[in-house]
Write a protein that holds these residues in place. Sequence first.
Motif, PDB file in Angstrom:
ATOM      1  N   SER A   1       0.800  -1.224   0.000  1.00 43.09           N
ATOM      2  CA  SER A   1       0.000   0.000   0.000  1.00 43.09           C
ATOM      3  C   SER A   1       0.836   1.279   0.000  1.00 43.09           C
ATOM      4  CB  SER A   1      -0.941   0.016   1.207  1.00 43.09           C
ATOM      5  OG  SER A   1      -0.207  -0.063   2.405  1.00 43.09           O
ATOM      6  N   GLY A   2       2.115   1.189   0.323  1.00 45.80           N
ATOM      7  CA  GLY A   2       2.967   2.375   0.291  1.00 45.80           C
ATOM      8  C   GLY A   2       3.438   2.741  -1.100  1.00 45.80           C
ATOM      9  N   ASN A   3       3.209   1.895  -2.066  1.00 43.58           N
ATOM     10  CA  ASN A   3       3.697   2.148  -3.418  1.00 43.58           C
ATOM     11  C   ASN A   3       2.851   3.196  -4.128  1.00 43.58           C
ATOM     12  OD1 ASN A   3       5.837   0.220  -3.389  1.00 43.58           O
ATOM     13  ND2 ASN A   3       4.316  -1.393  -3.611  1.00 43.58           N
ATOM     14  N   THR A   4       3.501   3.947  -5.003  1.00 42.84           N
ATOM     15  CA  THR A   4       2.796   4.999  -5.749  1.00 42.84           C
ATOM     16  C   THR A   4       3.017   4.890  -7.253  1.00 42.84           C
ATOM     17  OG1 THR A   4       4.692   6.500  -5.482  1.00 42.84           O
ATOM     18  CG2 THR A   4       2.918   6.617  -3.817  1.00 42.84           C
ATOM     19  N   THR A   5       3.714   3.839  -7.710  1.00 46.18           N
ATOM     20  CA  THR A   5       3.977   3.667  -9.145  1.00 46.18           C
ATOM     21  C   THR A   5       3.708   2.219  -9.521  1.00 46.18           C
ATOM     22  OG1 THR A   5       6.306   3.033  -8.911  1.00 46.18           O
ATOM     23  CG2 THR A   5       5.815   5.399  -9.010  1.00 46.18           C
ATOM     24  N   LEU A   6       3.698   1.975 -10.824  1.00 46.47           N
ATOM     25  CA  LEU A   6       3.474   0.612 -11.296  1.00 46.47           C
ATOM     26  C   LEU A   6       4.654  -0.298 -11.001  1.00 46.47           C
ATOM     27  CD1 LEU A   6       1.721   1.301 -14.720  1.00 46.47           C
ATOM     28  CD2 LEU A   6       0.678   0.618 -12.568  1.00 46.47           C
ATOM     29  N   ALA A   7       5.840   0.249 -10.842  1.00 46.35           N
ATOM     30  CA  ALA A   7       7.016  -0.543 -10.479  1.00 46.35           C
ATOM     31  C   ALA A   7       6.997  -0.742  -8.970  1.00 46.35           C
ATOM     32  CB  ALA A   7       8.298   0.164 -10.917  1.00 46.35           C
TER      33      ALA A   7
END
Length: 247
Positions: A170-176
């Motif tokens: 959930s901390g991710n903000t990009t597709l990578a």
Amino acid sequence: MKPTSASTRPLPNLLAAAIREQAKAAGSETPSVRGGDWRLAVVATVGPDGTITTSDGIVARRMETYVSPANSDLIVITQSGSGNWLAWGRGSTGAFAVGETVTVRKSVSTSRASTTTIAADPHLTVNVVAGTYTVDCFLTYDADNAADLKLGWIAPASTTGAWWPGGSDSGNTTLAATTRWGAPADFTTTTLPVAGVGAGQIVACRPVGTAVVTASGALALAWAQQTSSATPTVVRGQSWLQVRRIA
């Protein structure tokens, strides 16, 4: 001495022959006389060699399609002309059978905004009975970076099991993104978020698990926003849920 032709046989012999033919014809058309080539039986024991023994002592070999046999199964058995018995499998009880798989698909997208209270998806719901199930769900969704997607399950009371959200942390903000590896050791208590990377930016996750159900009712993928936002979180159409009973 001349052979006796049918026309010169004594009347009693002709009468007996006619009766025999009538009996054969009647027997071939009457189940109570000729018997059936299949019948119902109840499983008493399950053998380790691919056989079952019925409550009246018949040993029958299971078909490959007769999976997860259990005592008290009501099954169909059939006998060959040489006397061998074969167990076809369980007769339907009208409920969710062991080995049966049900798949449901979202026909349209669903949007939820300004809510962190999970609720059953209106399409990804399957009615179940007491038993053990595998669940496999493919979701495509989009969510604001700050809102994310919170996942969980709704199931009959006292359901236990374990599951994994199968999505981006959930901390991710990009597709990578980094996969979220945490897996709750319960089924209906803990929720977990997976990342959104922006409104309209479609991403996917694959929640999977095992549910041990003790009562009949609805088993559903449930979801909401992880953090309340006026920007909707959207679970997209063509997502699906597959439930298979294994015990």
